[in-house]
Every structure is written in C-alpha cells, then in structure tokens.
Design a protein around this motif. Structure first.
Motif, PDB file in Angstrom:
ATOM      1  N   ILE A 139      -4.568 -26.659  41.726  1.00  0.00           N
ATOM      2  CA  ILE A 139      -4.558 -27.319  40.422  1.00  0.00           C
ATOM      3  C   ILE A 139      -3.813 -26.481  39.384  1.00  0.00           C
ATOM      4  O   ILE A 139      -3.020 -27.000  38.595  1.00  0.00           O
ATOM      5  N   GLY A 140      -4.035 -25.182  39.397  1.00  0.00           N
ATOM      6  CA  GLY A 140      -3.375 -24.298  38.431  1.00  0.00           C
ATOM      7  C   GLY A 140      -1.866 -24.337  38.545  1.00  0.00           C
ATOM      8  O   GLY A 140      -1.152 -24.325  37.535  1.00  0.00           O
ATOM      9  N   GLU A 141      -1.361 -24.410  39.765  1.00  0.00           N
ATOM     10  CA  GLU A 141       0.080 -24.469  39.989  1.00  0.00           C
ATOM     11  C   GLU A 141       0.663 -25.768  39.435  1.00  0.00           C
ATOM     12  O   GLU A 141       1.760 -25.782  38.884  1.00  0.00           O
ATOM     13  N   GLN A 142      -0.105 -26.851  39.584  1.00  0.00           N
ATOM     14  CA  GLN A 142       0.402 -28.153  39.156  1.00  0.00           C
ATOM     15  C   GLN A 142       0.408 -28.298  37.634  1.00  0.00           C
ATOM     16  O   GLN A 142       1.293 -28.944  37.078  1.00  0.00           O
ATOM     17  N   ILE A 143      -0.575 -27.702  36.961  1.00  0.00           N
ATOM     18  CA  ILE A 143      -0.585 -27.747  35.500  1.00  0.00           C
ATOM     19  C   ILE A 143       0.488 -26.823  34.932  1.00  0.00           C
ATOM     20  O   ILE A 143       1.198 -27.163  33.985  1.00  0.00           O
ATOM     21  N   SER A 147       5.622 -16.280  30.951  1.00  0.00           N
ATOM     22  CA  SER A 147       5.366 -15.721  32.273  1.00  0.00           C
ATOM     23  C   SER A 147       4.395 -16.607  33.046  1.00  0.00           C
ATOM     24  O   SER A 147       3.702 -17.450  32.463  1.00  0.00           O
ATOM     25  N   LYS A 148       4.337 -16.394  34.368  1.00  0.00           N
ATOM     26  CA  LYS A 148       3.419 -17.166  35.196  1.00  0.00           C
ATOM     27  C   LYS A 148       1.973 -16.886  34.798  1.00  0.00           C
ATOM     28  O   LYS A 148       1.123 -17.804  34.821  1.00  0.00           O
ATOM     29  N   LYS A 149       1.684 -15.639  34.421  1.00  0.00           N
ATOM     30  CA  LYS A 149       0.329 -15.286  33.990  1.00  0.00           C
ATOM     31  C   LYS A 149      -0.062 -16.072  32.747  1.00  0.00           C
ATOM     32  O   LYS A 149      -1.178 -16.609  32.662  1.00  0.00           O
ATOM     33  N   LYS A 150       0.851 -16.159  31.758  1.00  0.00           N
ATOM     34  CA  LYS A 150       0.581 -16.917  30.535  1.00  0.00           C
ATOM     35  C   LYS A 150       0.407 -18.405  30.829  1.00  0.00           C
ATOM     36  O   LYS A 150      -0.426 -19.083  30.223  1.00  0.00           O
ATOM     37  N   ALA A 151       1.198 -18.907  31.776  1.00  0.00           N
ATOM     38  CA  ALA A 151       1.108 -20.324  32.146  1.00  0.00           C
ATOM     39  C   ALA A 151      -0.255 -20.633  32.757  1.00  0.00           C
ATOM     40  O   ALA A 151      -0.857 -21.676  32.462  1.00  0.00           O
TER      41      ALA A 151
END
Length: 331
Positions: free
Chosen positions: A110-114, A125-129
């Motif tokens: 789910i985190g990847e899709q949002i 950054s990916k962390k911020k996303a």
C-alpha cells in the motif's frame, strides 16, 4: 464562482466490429472551484466514459474524442500529449475508480502505491514519500498506518481499500477529484463513512468533486448540482433542490420514482422505467427517451429538443416545455 473545469460539446466514439458506438454525444457542463457536482443516470448512459475522457484514460485506438473541448484552468486537455497528461493525472486531477480491488496493484504494498504519485510529481525522497503516505492513511481514517503501509491490498477490507483509493487520489492535493461510483459494493454503514470522509476532505482542501453515481441518495448527501445523462446525452441539469423537488424531464422523474422513500406505504410498489436505452450504433434522430416516454408526442421522435430554462439554474431538454406543447398529449 470561478470555473475550474469546462466541457463543451464533447463527442466520444468507440470503434467496434459492428461499427461506431457513439457513447457520448454533445455533452457540455462545468465545475466551479470548491464545488461538488453529480453525474447521474442508469448504466451505459456515458457517465464513466465522460469521466475517463477528462483523465484521457480511454482505450486507444478503439476510443476517440471526435469533437469538443475539455478545459481545466483554461488549458484544453484534448490536445495534450500523453507525456503532458501524465504530469496532470494525480497532480491536478485525482480519480477514485469503481472497484478498488481491481484498481490497486495486488503485488505492491500500500505504501508503494500511495507514494508512487508523490515521487512522480514532487521532488522528495522515498523516505519523505512514505512518511506522507502514512499521514494520508491517517487522514482517511485507517488505524495503525505505520503497520498498514507495509501490507498488501488483499489484507484490507472493501471499505479500507476504498479509503486507500481516496488516499492515492488526494496524495498530491489535486484541484479536481473524480469519484466514479465510490460506494459500489460497499455496505450502507461503510458507504456513509466514505461519503462523510469525502465531504470532510472537500471542505478542508476546497477540492472540486465530480461524483458519478446512479444512487440519488448519495447525490443528496454530497452535491450542490446535478447533471442527468441518458444515452450519451445530458437531458437535465440543475441544483439538487431543483432536481429533487421539481424534476422537469420524464427520465429524471422516472429515476426519482424508482428510489424507495421513507414515506412510502407498505403496499406501494417501486416504479420502473419500461423499455431499454437506444442502440448507440444507430442513435435516434429525435429525443433519445422517446420510445420509453409515457408523454411522448410525434415531434419527439422526429426532432431533438433544445434545452429550456425551467428554474433559476434548472434546464431540461424536452418538447413538453415548448409553449405549444400540451402536457396531457401522448401517442
């Protein structure tokens, strides 16, 4: 009010083995900034095709916008190339699709899709996303977001998956949200929660909403204006109060009569509209509702009616509004 979206004379066709299906025929309407409008009508009337035309998500080369304009903040989207539309989707326009189970990627967390849209449209950054994705899950009311962010769609209930879809659609704070049957297949309790959430988010973010539905109860809860579609055309428009209190088009009246009411007597039966919609391979020359209309006149089958003003913001395309028409006339 300032207009965010304006659609003028939109025509959309699909090429099939049997011929050209004219799915949307001359649709025109607008959405103001911060406004929620509804597009209603029975299945196959062109609601979803209109919505996907705005997003430019129609299958190519089968579907084609033959004519018309779709203007967002003064920019015509019809002429945009795919690369340009990729920047607009998710960033300026978000969309909640009908079935979240088929819209979400079953192999991605789910985190990847949002965060996908956040990474595409924002220089973060990916962390911020992921941090923002967790915040979005909190906003849409999903508990334990830090844990849920690492789970897959099959681990969520139907209502939770729909909340995830809302989180994805709103992650980049778009100006316009298109909700295509967002409460389909959900039980009434979850439906109420989803509608309350969308209304709350709209008020907080001033996002404009196009709600596509056949549920008139949902319209009364969410929207200020209604666009009624039939056979690829708009047959009536007006405020929610005008449409519900004084429907003008026979099709709209039929839709309202088919909805159960609290004041109905036990012995009363729900009304239904007899017949079926016309074949859009060969659309009728006159009023599309003519074969099913109980008050049809000879002219209805021969000439298409124009829009007549029936209230402050109320318009209807029906020959019964013509000064020379007699309401009791039938054929």
């Amino acid at each position: 009010m300032e207009r965010l979206l304006e659609i003028e004379n939109l025509h959309v066709s699909f090429q099939t083995f049997e011929g050209e299906v004219k799915a949307v025929r001359g649709v025109s309407f607008h959405v103001n900034k911060g406004e929620a409008i509804a597009i209603v009508g029975e299945s196959g009337c062109g609601k979803s095709v209109t919505a996907k035309s705005i997003m430019r998500l129609l299958p190519s080369p089968q579907a084609k916008i033959k004519q018309g304009s779709i203007t967002l903040n003064g920019v015509n989207l019809v002429n945009k190339k795919e690369k340009e539309m990729t920047r607009i989707r998710g960033f300026e326009i978000g969309m909640i699709f009908q079935d979240p189970m088929t819209s979400l990627n079953p192999t991605a967390k789910i985190g990847e899709q949002i965060s996908e849209g956040l990474l595409r449209h924002n220089k973060i950054s990916k962390k911020k996303a992921i941090e923002h994705s967790i915040k979005m899950l909190e906003i849409v009311g999903i508990s334990q977001p830090e844990k849920r962010i690492n789970q897959y769609p099959h681990e969520f209930s139907g209502g939770m998956r729909q909340r995830v879809m809302i989180a994805i659609a709103l992650a980049c704070k778009p100006n316009l949200l298109i909700a295509d049957e967002p409460t389909t297949a959900l039980d009434v309790t979850i439906q109420a929660q989803i509608l309350h959430l969308m209304k709350e988010l709209q008020l907080k973010t001033n996002t404009s909403i196009i709600l596509i539905t056949h549920d008139l109860g949902v319209v009364a809860e969410m929207c200020s204006r209604v666009v009624v579609m039939y056979a690829g055309e708009i047959v009536e428009t007006g405020s929610v109060s005008e449409i519900f209190a004084n429907p003008s088009h026979p099709y709209t009246k039929g839709l309202l009569k088919s909805v159960p009411r609290l004041d109905m007597l036990k012995q009363e039966k729900l009304s239904s509209i007899k017949g079926t919609p016309p074949d859009l391979l060969e659309p009728p020359t006159g009023c599309s509702f003519f074969p099913r209309c109980e008050k049809a006149m000879k002219i209805c089958g021969e000439y298409k009616p124009g829009f007549e003003k029936t209230g402050d913001s109320h318009h209807s395309a029906c020959w019964l509004h013509h000064p020379m028409a007699k309401e009791e006339s039938t054929c």
